[in-house]
Design an enzyme around this catalytic site. Structure first.
Site, PDB file in Angstrom:
ATOM      1  N   ASP A   1      -0.041   0.064  13.227  1.00  7.69           N
ATOM      2  CA  ASP A   1       0.407   1.311  13.857  1.00  7.69           C
ATOM      3  C   ASP A   1       0.787   1.118  15.320  1.00  7.69           C
ATOM      4  O   ASP A   1       1.485   1.946  15.892  1.00  7.69           O
ATOM      5  CB  ASP A   1      -0.652   2.411  13.689  1.00  7.69           C
TER       6      ASP A   1
ATOM      7  N   ASP B   1      -7.895  -5.382  13.414  1.00 11.89           N
ATOM      8  CA  ASP B   1      -7.797  -3.937  13.191  1.00 11.89           C
ATOM      9  C   ASP B   1      -7.311  -3.729  11.763  1.00 11.89           C
ATOM     10  O   ASP B   1      -6.123  -3.562  11.506  1.00 11.89           O
ATOM     11  CB  ASP B   1      -6.806  -3.337  14.191  1.00 11.89           C
ATOM     12  N   SER B   2      -8.233  -3.768  10.835  1.00 16.18           N
ATOM     13  CA  SER B   2      -7.874  -3.724   9.413  1.00 16.18           C
ATOM     14  C   SER B   2      -8.205  -2.368   8.823  1.00 16.18           C
ATOM     15  O   SER B   2      -8.903  -1.559   9.425  1.00 16.18           O
ATOM     16  CB  SER B   2      -8.666  -4.792   8.662  1.00 16.18           C
TER      17      SER B   2
ATOM     18  N   ASP C   1     -10.104  -0.425   5.485  1.00 18.09           N
ATOM     19  CA  ASP C   1     -11.463  -0.624   4.958  1.00 18.09           C
ATOM     20  C   ASP C   1     -11.491  -1.678   3.849  1.00 18.09           C
ATOM     21  O   ASP C   1     -10.469  -1.980   3.243  1.00 18.09           O
ATOM     22  CB  ASP C   1     -12.016   0.718   4.463  1.00 18.09           C
TER      23      ASP C   1
ATOM     24  N   GLU D   1       0.912  -8.692  11.477  1.00 20.47           N
ATOM     25  CA  GLU D   1       0.736  -7.583  10.533  1.00 20.47           C
ATOM     26  C   GLU D   1       1.439  -7.974   9.237  1.00 20.47           C
ATOM     27  O   GLU D   1       2.569  -8.450   9.245  1.00 20.47           O
ATOM     28  CB  GLU D   1       1.334  -6.299  11.133  1.00 20.47           C
TER      29      GLU D   1
ATOM     30  N   TYR E   1     -13.045  10.017  11.179  1.00 19.74           N
ATOM     31  CA  TYR E   1     -13.464   8.907  10.311  1.00 19.74           C
ATOM     32  C   TYR E   1     -14.705   9.330   9.519  1.00 19.74           C
ATOM     33  O   TYR E   1     -15.471  10.172   9.980  1.00 19.74           O
ATOM     34  CB  TYR E   1     -13.785   7.663  11.146  1.00 19.74           C
TER      35      TYR E   1
ATOM     36  N   GLN F   1       0.816  -1.213   0.000  1.00 23.92           N
ATOM     37  CA  GLN F   1       0.000   0.000   0.000  1.00 23.92           C
ATOM     38  C   GLN F   1       0.852   1.267   0.000  1.00 23.92           C
ATOM     39  O   GLN F   1       2.047   1.233   0.275  1.00 23.92           O
ATOM     40  CB  GLN F   1      -0.922   0.001   1.229  1.00 23.92           C
TER      41      GLN F   1
END
Lengths: 293, 293
Positions: free
Chosen positions: A92, A161-162, A164, A112, A229, A37
Site C-alpha cells: 500500500d 509488512d505482511s 496475516d 512486493e 484491527y 489475492q
C-alpha cells in the site's frame, strides 16, 4: 466469508473467531482478483478509504498512521544509523512513506509480490500510495525470499509488512524466513515483523517470537493500538544479532519539533519505550523462552 | 438500534459512528428492562458471558479483567495508603472484586443506582458478581450524587465505573460531579473515572479531562486496551488535590509473586507507568489546558 450487506462490510476470520468488525460503506471504489489475492477498496462513511485483501482489513485512512509509524520507527530508532532499509510487502506504500521520513535513511528497497496492490494503492489510496513514489525508494515486484537470497549482508533494517498468516503470507512467519532476514542484514542490523495479536492469537505470537529468538541473539515484542484491527491492537516482533541491544531504549530521540515536522501522530520516544511494556498475562507467556505453545 | 440476528449480536452507537462490533451468541441468558436501563446477558461463543446495558457492551468474560484491574489499581497505586474506597456504579461487581485485592484497602463503599444490575450480575456473571459479596464491601442502592452529598472528606480513593455518556450516566461526566467527588475525598485523595476513547471521541475525553483539571490541582489521562470496547481501548481520567503528585509513578510496587497471588493479569508497575504514555496526537490535543474542544 466476508460480505457487503445493507451498506455495511463485515470482516470475519478463523483467526479471531466469534467476533466481527463491520464498517459502514458509502461506495465500493475497486474490486478485483489479482494473481495472489482478492483486492477491495471501500470508501467508508467514517473511516475514510479502506484497503481489504482476501477479506481482511489491511488499513483504513482513519487509523493506518498508528501501524505504519510504529512498524517503521520502532526498528529505525533501535538502530544507530539506519541507512539502508528493506521493506518486504507493504504494497500500500504506507511503510515506505514513514521510513522515508527518518533523516538517516538513504535508501529504501521494497519488495512486493503483488503488482496489482501497488497499482490499486497509487490510484485509490494516494495518502499511502504516495510513499511508493518517494525518491529514496527502489521498488521490486518479486518474492521476498528470492530477493533476500541474492542480497547478503546488505541492509541495516528489514521491515516485514505482511498480511496475516493465512494463505500467501504464512511463510513470512516461519523460522526459515527469519534466517533469510538474518543473512540479508548487515552486522548490527534490526528486523521488525508484524506478528498478530496476543489477545486472540497468543500461540501464534509466541511461535513467531520463538522463531525470532532461535535465529537472533536478541528478540522482543512491542505493540500498537489500531482501532480497526482485530482486538484493537497488533504486535511486532523485533530481532537483532546484537546480544546487548535494548530494544525499548531508542538510540535516537527526536525533539517534539522534529516529530511535528515529520508529521508523526503516534510515535514519540516515550511511546517507543511504552510499546514494549506488555500486559502481565502476555509477558508471562511470552517471556518463557522454552515455551512450545 | 442494536440487535441479535442470525446468531450474532451487534453493537451500534452514535458515539462511534460507522463501525460496529458483533459477537457470536450461543444463548440469551437474561433480558429485562429495569427502572433505568435495558439489561441483557449473553452466552457468547468465544468471549464467555457478556453484560450489555442499553445496547452497549459493558464487559465480556474474556477481557473484562483488563478494564477492572486498571480502573482499580491505577488510582489505588497512586495513593500511599488507600484505606477507604468509594466505588460509584460498577454494578457488575468487577471493580469491587479488584479493589478488594489491594492489601491496604480496609473498606469499600459501593453506590449503584440500579438494584437489578446487581441481582443479574450475582446470578449470571458470578466471575464479577462475587465481588459484591466481599467482606470488605458495603453496598448501597442509591444515587451517587445524593450519597456523596452526605459523605464529606471520607474517602481516600473514589472510582467511577459508569456506562458511557449517553442517557443516565451523562451527569457523571460533568464538572459538578468532579466537585462532588472532591468534597467527598479526604486530603490527598485520588479520583479515577472512565472517560471514553480518544480515537472516536477526543472532544468528550478532552472535556472530561478539563472538568477534572478545573476542580483538582492535578489531573492526568491513562488508558487500557480492551478488545471488545469501541476502538479497542478506553481512557481513565485521574485527579488529585495534591499539586505535586506524579500519577505515572506508582507509590507502591508489588513484586511479581504478589501480583500473581492477587491474580492480576494486566496490571504491573511497568504497565502503570506505560498507561499514561499517550499517542502523540492524543497528547497534543489533551495537553492543551486551555482547549475548548
Amino acid at each position: 466469508m466476508n460480505s457487503l450487506k445493507n451498506g455495511w462490510w463485515s470482516e470475519r476470520c478463523e483467526l479471531w473467531p466469534g467476533v466481527c468488525l463491520s464498517l459502514e460503506v458509502d461506495e465500493v471504489l475497486h474490486e478485483s482478483k489479482s494473481q495472489y489475492q482478492d483486492i477491495l477498496v471501500l470508501k467508508t462513511k467514517n473511516h475514510g478509504r479502506a484497503l481489504i485483501l482476501d477479506g481482511i482489513i489491511q488499513c483504513t485512512e482513519a487509523d493506518e498512521f498508528t501501524y505504519q509509524e510504529m512498524i517503521a520507527f520502532l526498528p529505525l530508532c533501535c538502530h544507530k544509523s539506519p541507512k539502508k532499509v528493506l521493506v518486504i510487502g507493504g504494497g500500500d506504500g504506507g511503510v515506505a512513506r514513514e521510513v522515508a521520513k527518518h533523516p538517516y535513511v538513504e535508501s529504501i528497497t521494497q519488495v512486493e509480490i503483488d503488482a496489482e496492490v501497488l497499482e490499486v494503492s497509487k490510484k485509490y489510496l494516494p495518502f499511502m500510495g504516495k510513499g511508493l513514489s518517494h525518491p529514496k525508494l527502489t521498488l521490486h515486484v518479486a518474492d521476498g525470499f528470492d530477493f533476500m537470497a541474492q542480497h547478503q549482508e546488505e541492509f541495516d533494517v528489514i521491515i516485514t509488512d505482511s498480511s496475516d498468516p493465512v494463505g500467501p503470507a504464512v511463510s513470512l512467519f516461519q523460522k526459515e524466513y527469519f534466517e533469510m532476514m538474518r543473512s540479508a542484514l548487515k552486522p548490527g542490523g534490526i528486523v521488525c515483523s508484524q506478528s498478530g495479536t496476543f489477545y486472540a492469537n497468543i500461540e501464534q505470537v509466541t511461535q513467531t517470537l520463538n522463531h525470532c529468538r532461535s535465529v537472533f541473539a536478541s528478540a522482543a515484542l512491542a505493540y500498537v493500538t489500531v482501532p480497526t484491527y482485530p482486538t484493537g491492537q497488533i504486535a511486532f516482533v523485533l530481532g537483532s544479532c546484537d546480544p546487548e541491544i535494548k530494544f525499548d531504549i531508542p538510540s535516537i530521540s527526536f525533539t517534539d519539533d522534529e516529530l511535528e515536522q515529520m508529521q508523526l501522530r503516534y510515535y514519540s520516544s516515550d511511546i517507543h519505550r511504552a510499546a514494549f511494556v506488555l500486559p502481565r498475562f502476555a509477558k508471562k507467556i511470552l517471556s518463557n523462552e522454552s515455551s512450545t505453545l
